[in-house]
Motif scaffolding. Structure first.
Motif, PDB file in Angstrom:
ATOM      1  N   HIS A   1      -1.917   3.795  -6.095  1.00  0.00           N
ATOM      2  CA  HIS A   1      -1.958   5.221  -5.778  1.00  0.00           C
ATOM      3  C   HIS A   1      -2.469   5.399  -4.354  1.00  0.00           C
ATOM      4  O   HIS A   1      -3.306   4.640  -3.874  1.00  0.00           O
ATOM      5  N   THR A   2      -1.965   6.440  -3.685  1.00  0.00           N
ATOM      6  CA  THR A   2      -2.316   6.639  -2.283  1.00  0.00           C
ATOM      7  C   THR A   2      -3.749   7.124  -2.100  1.00  0.00           C
ATOM      8  O   THR A   2      -4.329   6.941  -1.022  1.00  0.00           O
ATOM      9  N   VAL A   3      -4.338   7.747  -3.153  1.00  0.00           N
ATOM     10  CA  VAL A   3      -5.699   8.281  -3.048  1.00  0.00           C
ATOM     11  C   VAL A   3      -6.653   7.557  -3.990  1.00  0.00           C
ATOM     12  O   VAL A   3      -7.718   7.083  -3.571  1.00  0.00           O
ATOM     13  N   GLU A   4      -6.279   7.451  -5.249  1.00  0.00           N
ATOM     14  CA  GLU A   4      -7.122   6.787  -6.243  1.00  0.00           C
ATOM     15  C   GLU A   4      -6.896   5.278  -6.161  1.00  0.00           C
ATOM     16  O   GLU A   4      -5.868   4.762  -6.596  1.00  0.00           O
ATOM     17  N   SER A   5      -7.806   4.566  -5.590  1.00  0.00           N
ATOM     18  CA  SER A   5      -7.631   3.133  -5.352  1.00  0.00           C
ATOM     19  C   SER A   5      -7.604   2.310  -6.633  1.00  0.00           C
ATOM     20  O   SER A   5      -7.121   1.178  -6.625  1.00  0.00           O
TER      21      SER A   5
ATOM     22  N   GLN B   1       7.207   4.559  -7.203  1.00  0.00           N
ATOM     23  CA  GLN B   1       6.352   4.884  -6.061  1.00  0.00           C
ATOM     24  C   GLN B   1       5.606   6.191  -6.325  1.00  0.00           C
ATOM     25  O   GLN B   1       6.208   7.184  -6.743  1.00  0.00           O
ATOM     26  N   PHE B   2       4.279   6.182  -6.061  1.00  0.00           N
ATOM     27  CA  PHE B   2       3.491   7.418  -6.109  1.00  0.00           C
ATOM     28  C   PHE B   2       3.874   8.309  -4.936  1.00  0.00           C
ATOM     29  O   PHE B   2       4.117   7.838  -3.819  1.00  0.00           O
ATOM     30  N   SER B   3       3.887   9.615  -5.203  1.00  0.00           N
ATOM     31  CA  SER B   3       4.209  10.565  -4.144  1.00  0.00           C
ATOM     32  C   SER B   3       2.985  10.788  -3.259  1.00  0.00           C
ATOM     33  O   SER B   3       1.884  11.028  -3.768  1.00  0.00           O
ATOM     34  N   PRO B   4       3.159  10.764  -1.928  1.00  0.00           N
ATOM     35  CA  PRO B   4       2.027  11.067  -1.039  1.00  0.00           C
ATOM     36  C   PRO B   4       1.763  12.559  -0.899  1.00  0.00           C
ATOM     37  O   PRO B   4       0.773  12.957  -0.274  1.00  0.00           O
ATOM     38  N   HIS B   5       2.629  13.398  -1.495  1.00  0.00           N
ATOM     39  CA  HIS B   5       2.514  14.842  -1.343  1.00  0.00           C
ATOM     40  C   HIS B   5       1.978  15.525  -2.599  1.00  0.00           C
ATOM     41  O   HIS B   5       1.431  16.616  -2.497  1.00  0.00           O
TER      42      HIS B   5
ATOM     43  N   HIS C   1      -0.223  13.938  -8.763  1.00  0.00           N
ATOM     44  CA  HIS C   1       0.106  13.449 -10.100  1.00  0.00           C
ATOM     45  C   HIS C   1       1.600  13.139 -10.262  1.00  0.00           C
ATOM     46  O   HIS C   1       2.081  13.043 -11.390  1.00  0.00           O
ATOM     47  N   THR C   2       2.320  12.963  -9.188  1.00  0.00           N
ATOM     48  CA  THR C   2       3.770  12.749  -9.271  1.00  0.00           C
ATOM     49  C   THR C   2       4.129  11.350  -8.794  1.00  0.00           C
ATOM     50  O   THR C   2       3.552  10.844  -7.827  1.00  0.00           O
ATOM     51  N   PHE C   3       5.078  10.743  -9.489  1.00  0.00           N
ATOM     52  CA  PHE C   3       5.651   9.489  -9.007  1.00  0.00           C
ATOM     53  C   PHE C   3       7.151   9.502  -9.288  1.00  0.00           C
ATOM     54  O   PHE C   3       7.638  10.242 -10.159  1.00  0.00           O
ATOM     55  N   ALA C   4       7.869   8.701  -8.532  1.00  0.00           N
ATOM     56  CA  ALA C   4       9.328   8.588  -8.667  1.00  0.00           C
ATOM     57  C   ALA C   4       9.678   7.194  -9.160  1.00  0.00           C
ATOM     58  O   ALA C   4       9.030   6.208  -8.789  1.00  0.00           O
ATOM     59  N   ALA C   5      10.713   7.137  -9.988  1.00  0.00           N
ATOM     60  CA  ALA C   5      11.203   5.860 -10.520  1.00  0.00           C
ATOM     61  C   ALA C   5      12.722   5.833 -10.405  1.00  0.00           C
ATOM     62  O   ALA C   5      13.394   6.850 -10.636  1.00  0.00           O
TER      63      ALA C   5
ATOM     64  N   PHE D   1      18.050  -0.066  -6.203  1.00  0.00           N
ATOM     65  CA  PHE D   1      17.120  -1.179  -6.086  1.00  0.00           C
ATOM     66  C   PHE D   1      15.794  -0.791  -5.438  1.00  0.00           C
ATOM     67  O   PHE D   1      14.812  -1.509  -5.604  1.00  0.00           O
ATOM     68  N   ALA D   2      15.757   0.312  -4.695  1.00  0.00           N
ATOM     69  CA  ALA D   2      14.523   0.651  -3.995  1.00  0.00           C
ATOM     70  C   ALA D   2      14.468   2.140  -3.715  1.00  0.00           C
ATOM     71  O   ALA D   2      15.505   2.827  -3.658  1.00  0.00           O
ATOM     72  N   CYS D   3      13.262   2.642  -3.545  1.00  0.00           N
ATOM     73  CA  CYS D   3      13.043   4.026  -3.137  1.00  0.00           C
ATOM     74  C   CYS D   3      11.793   4.081  -2.267  1.00  0.00           C
ATOM     75  O   CYS D   3      10.952   3.171  -2.312  1.00  0.00           O
ATOM     76  N   ASP D   4      11.651   5.164  -1.476  1.00  0.00           N
ATOM     77  CA  ASP D   4      10.480   5.305  -0.617  1.00  0.00           C
ATOM     78  C   ASP D   4      10.307   6.771  -0.258  1.00  0.00           C
ATOM     79  O   ASP D   4      11.271   7.442   0.135  1.00  0.00           O
ATOM     80  N   TRP D   5       9.079   7.261  -0.404  1.00  0.00           N
ATOM     81  CA  TRP D   5       8.756   8.636  -0.045  1.00  0.00           C
ATOM     82  C   TRP D   5       8.551   8.742   1.472  1.00  0.00           C
ATOM     83  O   TRP D   5       7.961   7.877   2.087  1.00  0.00           O
ATOM     84  N   HIS D   6       9.045   9.841   2.029  1.00  0.00           N
ATOM     85  CA  HIS D   6       8.811  10.103   3.450  1.00  0.00           C
ATOM     86  C   HIS D   6       7.337  10.467   3.636  1.00  0.00           C
ATOM     87  O   HIS D   6       6.774  11.246   2.855  1.00  0.00           O
TER      88      HIS D   6
END
Length: 766
Positions: free
Chosen positions: A113-117, A154-158, A161-165, A195-200
């Motif tokens: 997670h980007t905030v909760e380590s 991937q967890f959303s940086p915005h 509580h959201t993630f994408a799969a 095969f892959a995804c990435d949040w801006h």
């Protein structure tokens, strides 16, 4: 100054990750698992995690992640389904701290997670995603994607509580960590596995990479349609947004392409920059927080530190000139130009760069010209001829006349002449030599073809010509010219019948004159042919007397009721035709009898017709070739000697294919039905049934469309609106496979765009 450098390992690495300060990098694979310090001149190995007495599959890694807040915490996705947590601060030689065995199959991806380590999420081949709290010894939540495999998560940086799969079925799912029962948004992003995804890092954009050789950027706030689409030359395995550059994203391929490409999403066909140091396909990318420096791993066992100033610019090598056509006949032409613009324009599509290190587009060196064809005449005549041609049901002459008129109406003058030629070659006409019907019957006259039965006067009761017996009451010609004896020579080459079956014809000044024959002295002569005896009779008065005949030999024997003598009895066939002369003695009668004439050989038009068809086929006019073959019917058998069956089959199949492209299904069916080639006429007997499959087990529904015999489920035909079993007509979307009653779906799509099941797919009813 940073520079490009690399280090080689014993085996390939599948992934890499950087610590929060971007000073250390970890690489992980099936046989390698190491941590390096990134120095100015080289990589320095600080820890080899693949050590210990019990090396097992927990050390075989598909992916690795470094905690976003802790420099000493790592996590790996193992090939045996384990999620392993590593602590670099452990004093012992083994750094393995905790193993989560919650997945049943291989783990493809792990992400912090980007905030909760302490929060960690994983995606597995078993189709589930699991979240872990490193302070707890087991998974905290399980998310079921209802797909075969989850390839990236991937967890959303915005949103906290959201993630994408992303999954192998091409779907993208957005989940809320607080609601593990169902995703709150789902849509189909690609036609193949993702095969892959990435949040801006700055925008609410999600980039996805697929086997279908595309990278798509989705704006999840404003719309579900892709904001940008990048077309690559190979399947894409990994993607990563470039920091501090809104429109730049990096990618590596799964096969074929060994480069690490950096794309500007506004120019989707040529990479903005390319790095070609790897000798095999790259497997991972990580940016060092600086838009000019990143690291990559490859199957060739190397770890590279790239500097952006060493990149190549593929656009510099692009051909500035080109031409292209579309299906409507429009022409686009790009030519080389010179300009000093610094901003992109609509016509140029790119900008001028100042230096190689600039982040602007490379200089655009071509301009586009578009020539629009207002009317597509080619399509018009093809469609018009295809729908109006007559290929059967009427005589060949009528078919040729009709089709020639249709072709001429659409400006196809050459094709119209070909149809007229086919009619002339393969259909008989009244008066032609090859016609089987005697003209005597049509005109109502006698053998001479005259009016009011004048020809009957040339016959006597015993079948001999009038005056042939030397009677006092001779024929009418004897009264006008008198009884004269003469001997004339007639060239055989002047008598040329057209076929084996000769009708009654009259040559001369009579009322019926289908063909005039001029003899040696320029005089016309009346010629009567008896179809029964094959005796040709010429009136004597047609020849002027040259001199008196001294030797009065007996008249030649007549053959009124028997077949003609053999040719050898009359002529020597070894002599040239121009030297073969018939000696004709004057008889007491006024008529001359010719017992046999030379027959001209029959002409076979197959070679000419085959040559004409090949000419049109070479010019792309496959319609004319196939239509003529179909219209000929049984007469095309003569073409088999010069036109093989394989060529005829190729023309028919090509014509059917073009008709299908224009959706002329009825014309294509007619061509198939009229075909005489088995492989063509059997096309309508293939693939005539469509089976529906169960939406749960994907097996074919055999007995009914709502009950699956394999899994015994009734859910295979549940209406997405009324949630009842559809036992009648069922309609479904080919994109998301959801459907229901036909009337319900029609009513729903009149007012809505998204699927009624809530999957988020934009269904289209047609």
């Amino acid at each position: 100054m940073p520079r490009t450098m690399f280090i080689t390992q014993d085996g390939p690495a599948n992934a890499l990750a950087l610590n929060k300060d971007n000073t250390q990098v970890v690489i992980a694979g099936r046989n390698v698992f190491k941590v390096f310090n990134i120095e100015e001149e080289e990589f320095v190995e600080t820890c080899n995690l693949r050590v210990g007495k019990n090396l097992n599959l927990n050390f075989s890694c598909n992916d690795v992640a470094w905690s976003t807040n802790e420099d000493h915490i790592l996590a790996t996705a193992a090939t045996n389904g384990a999620v392993v947590v590593w602590n670099l601060n452990r004093v012992s030689r083994s750094k393995q701290e905790r193993v989560f065995l919650d997945h049943k199959r291989t783990v493809n991806k792990v992400s912090f997670h980007t905030v909760e380590s302490s929060w960690l999420i994983s995606g597995s081949q078993d189709g589930t995603m699991k979240t872990f709290d490193l302070r707890i010894k087991e998974a905290t939540r399980t998310f079921d994607s209802n797909t075969e495999s989850v390839r990236d998560v991937q967890f959303s940086p915005h949103a906290h509580h959201t993630f994408a799969a992303v999954s192998e079925n091409g779907n993208v799912q957005l989940w809320d960590l607080r609601r593990p029962d169902k995703c709150f948004h789902q849509f189909t992003a690609h036609s193949g596995p993702i095969f892959a995804c990435d949040w801006h890092p700055e925008m609410a954009w999600l980039a996805t990479a697929s086997r279908d050789k595309t990278i798509k950027v989705w704006d999840l706030v404003n719309k579900s349609a892709p904001e940008f689409i990048i077309n690559t030359i190979a399947s894409v395995g990994r993607i990563k947004w470039r920091p501090q550059r809104k429109h730049h994203i990096s990618s590596v391929a799964l096969v074929v392409d060994c480069n690490v490409n950096v794309w500007d999403v506004r120019r989707p066909f040529i990479p903005f920059a390319a790095f070609s140091e790897h000798k095999d396909v790259a497997t991972g990318i990580a940016w060092r927080g600086d838009p000019h420096i990143f690291l990559s791993t490859s199957r060739d066992g190397t770890l590279y530190h790239h500097v952006f100033k060493d990149a190549t610019r593929p656009a510099n090598k692009a051909n500035p000139q080109g031409v292209a056509f579309n299906s409507k006949g429009d022409v686009a032409y790009a030519c080389k130009t010179n300009f000093n613009s610094t901003r992109p324009t609509k016509s140029q599509g790119s900008t001028r760069r100042a230096t190689n290190s600039s982040d602007e587009f490379v200089q655009s060196s071509s301009s586009m010209h578009w020539y629009n064809k207002k009317v597509n005449y080619e399509t018009d005549w093809f469609l018009g001829c295809a729908t109006r041609y007559m290929l059967s049901g009427r005589p060949l002459a009528d078919l040729c006349d009709h089709n020639a008129a249709v072709a001429k109406e659409f400006g196809r003058i050459t094709v119209s002449l070909v149809w007229s030629m086919i009619k002339a070659l393969y259909t008989p006409r009244v008066g032609d030599f090859g016609h089987q019907t005697p003209l005597r019957e049509e005109q109502g006259g006698g053998p001479g073809g005259g009016k009011d039965g004048e020809g009957d006067k040339a016959k006597t009761g015993d079948g001999q010509g009038a005056g042939s017996g030397g009677d006092d009451d001779g024929g009418e010609g004897d009264n006008e010219e008198g009884k004269r004896k003469s001997k004339r020579q007639l060239r055989i080459e002047d008598l040329k019948p057209g076929s084996d079956s000769l009708g009654d014809f009259f040559f001369g000044d009579g009322e019926m004159d289908p063909l005039s024959m001029d003899f040696e002295r320029g005089n016309s002569v009346g010629l009567c042919v008896d179809i029964i005896t094959h005796d040709w009779t010429l009136p004597v008065e047609a020849f002027p007397i040259r001199h008196e005949i001294q030797d009065s030999s007996p008249p030649p024997e007549q053959f009124p009721n028997s077949d003609s003598p053999e040719p050898s009895d009359v002529l020597n066939l070894e002599c040239p035709a121009e030297q073969q002369l018939l000696t004709i003695e004057d008889q007491p009668s006024s008529l001359l009898s010719v017992n046999w004439i030379m027959k001209a050989p029959m002409w076979d038009p197959s070679v000419v017709v085959s040559s004409a068809l090949h000419h049109h086929a070479s010019g792309g006019d496959i319609q004319t070739c196939a239509s003529i073959l179909l219209a000929l019917g049984e007469k095309r058998r003569n073409l088999s000697n010069v036109l093989d069956d394989a060529t005829q089959e190729q023309w028919l199949l090509a014509y059917i294919d073009v008709l299908s492209r224009h959706k002329l299904w009825d014309v294509a069916t007619q061509v198939i039905q009229l075909s005489w080639i088995p492989s063509v006429c059997q096309l309508n007997q293939q693939s005539t049934s469509v089976s529906t499959n169960c939406s749960r087990c994907t097996k074919a529904l055999v007995r009914s469309g709502w009950l699956c015999d394999t899994c015994r489920s009734l859910d295979c035909a549940i209406c997405s609106i009324c949630h009842q079993v559809v036992k009648g007509l069922y309609v479904w979307c080919q994109g998301c496979a959801h459907g229901g009653h036909l009337s319900h779906i029609q009513e729903w799509l009149e007012e809505n765009v998204e699927c009624p099941s809530g999957c988020g797919h934009h269904c289209e009813y047609s």
